[in-house]
Design an enzyme around this catalytic site. Structure first.
Site, mmCIF file in Angstrom:
data_model
loop_
_atom_site.group_PDB
_atom_site.id
_atom_site.type_symbol
_atom_site.label_atom_id
_atom_site.label_comp_id
_atom_site.label_asym_id
_atom_site.label_seq_id
_atom_site.Cartn_x
_atom_site.Cartn_y
_atom_site.Cartn_z
ATOM 1 N N SER A 245 0.963 -5.037 -9.498
ATOM 2 C CA SER A 245 0.058 -4.713 -8.393
ATOM 3 C C SER A 245 -1.352 -4.395 -8.896
ATOM 4 C CB SER A 245 0.661 -3.570 -7.567
ATOM 5 O OG SER A 245 0.138 -3.542 -6.275
ATOM 6 N N ASP B 29 5.129 -7.666 -4.007
ATOM 7 C CA ASP B 29 4.785 -6.666 -5.022
ATOM 8 C C ASP B 29 6.004 -6.315 -5.886
ATOM 9 O OD1 ASP B 29 4.090 -4.226 -6.351
ATOM 10 O OD2 ASP B 29 2.648 -3.779 -4.773
#
Length: 300
Positions: free
Chosen positions: A44, A164
């Site tokens: 991320s 993610d």
């Protein structure tokens, strides 16, 4: 002999939204102390910072660029006072804005253009598999590793719908060891479970948008009886925290940095300098261990 092998240092940068700006502060200290980093494994925001650094940008330049980008995406400048803000409520619109910003900063560069290898963590939302992205175009991979469910839609990469990497775990120390690291430096920016408000509003926690404030329903007190969404959100946080702790016990880094960012919201854009400073403070707290690692590397 194993003892005479060249030390290989992996840097693992975790995900955490705006908290991940702490990675920039850590990189400032690593550069100043000339700590060698052979490769990066990141998730991320850690992936965005890690890729920008591996492309040769200085931490100061990364800070300036990301702070500008985050401010442009700030939904908290007013309660829907422009058409543009209304459009940014759409997850696809926000992702398109992010895609354009990454494209402006990175262009069509690929993993092969990096000065040191970077692996980005994502999750296949159909099969449930953890996916390591380390080749091909950088922008789609960065969008995938940053596709927080509820904030952004999944990103299609190689016919897989990816989100993610923090869906499973935000700190992939196990991947660093699997890639041959003899030493691992990890930077964890996820708040400890016990430091969080128990019944936090999940929409506000994920998106950073205080919906209730616009409709006059925000109270500083936690509810005596949590709602369904709050209960489900807390349950998911407990599951994620147990996976996180278990993996760390199984793949413990040599140096674990935990910048003091627990009080910073995932998308808290009010003071983006604060997490960077927290990263500097935490890295300097580990200076002796970092310098020892550097000496060991050069002595072999």
């Amino acid at each position: 002999m194993v003892g005479m092998m060249q030390a290989k240092i992996g840097l693992v940068l975790g995900g955490g939204g705006v908290r991940g700006l702490a990675h920039i502060g850590v990189l400032q200290v690593l550069e100043r102390e000339q700590i060698p980093v052979d490769f990066i494994v990141a998730t991320s925001m850690g992936g965005i910072v890690g890729v920008l650094w591996a492309l040769g940008n200085t931490p100061a330049a990364i800070a300036t660029g990301l702070q500008r980008a985050l401010v442009l995406n700030n939904p908290d400048t007013g309660p829907f006072n422009t058409v543009k803000q209304v459009k940014l409520v759409s997850s696809r619109a926000r992702q398109q804005r992010m895609r354009q910003q990454l494209q402006d900063a990175i262009g069509d560069r690929t993993f092969a253009d990096l000065q040191r290898p970077v692996s980005l963590m994502a999750v296949d939302m159909v099969l449930g598999d953890e996916v390591v992205l380390s080749e091909g175009a950088l922008v789609p991979a960065l969008l995938a590793t940053s596709a927080v469910p509820g904030v952004f839609p999944p990103v299609v990469v190689d016919n897989r719908q990816l989100a993610d990497g923090a869906v499973i775990d935000s700190l992939a120390t196990h991947v660093a060891y699997a890639q041959g690291a003899t030493h691992v430096i990890a930077v964890d920016v996820q708040p400890a479970l016990e430091t969080e408000h128990v019944w936090v509003d999940p929409i506000a926690d994920v998106t950073g948008i205080q919906w209730g404030a616009w409709f006059g329903r925000i109270s500083g007190d936690e509810p005596k009886q949590p709602g369904v969404l709050q209960s489900l959100w807390r349950s998911s946080r407990i599951m994620a925290w147990h996976i996180h702790q278990l993996r760390l016990r199984q793949h413990l880094p040599d140096i674990m940095m935990r910048p003091s960012v627990d009080a910073i919201g995932t998308l808290d854009l009010n003071d983006t300098a604060r997490p960077i400073e927290a990263g500097i403070v935490e890295a300097e707290r580990h200076l002796d261990a970092l310098r020892a690692l550097k000496m060991e590397r050069h002595s072999i």
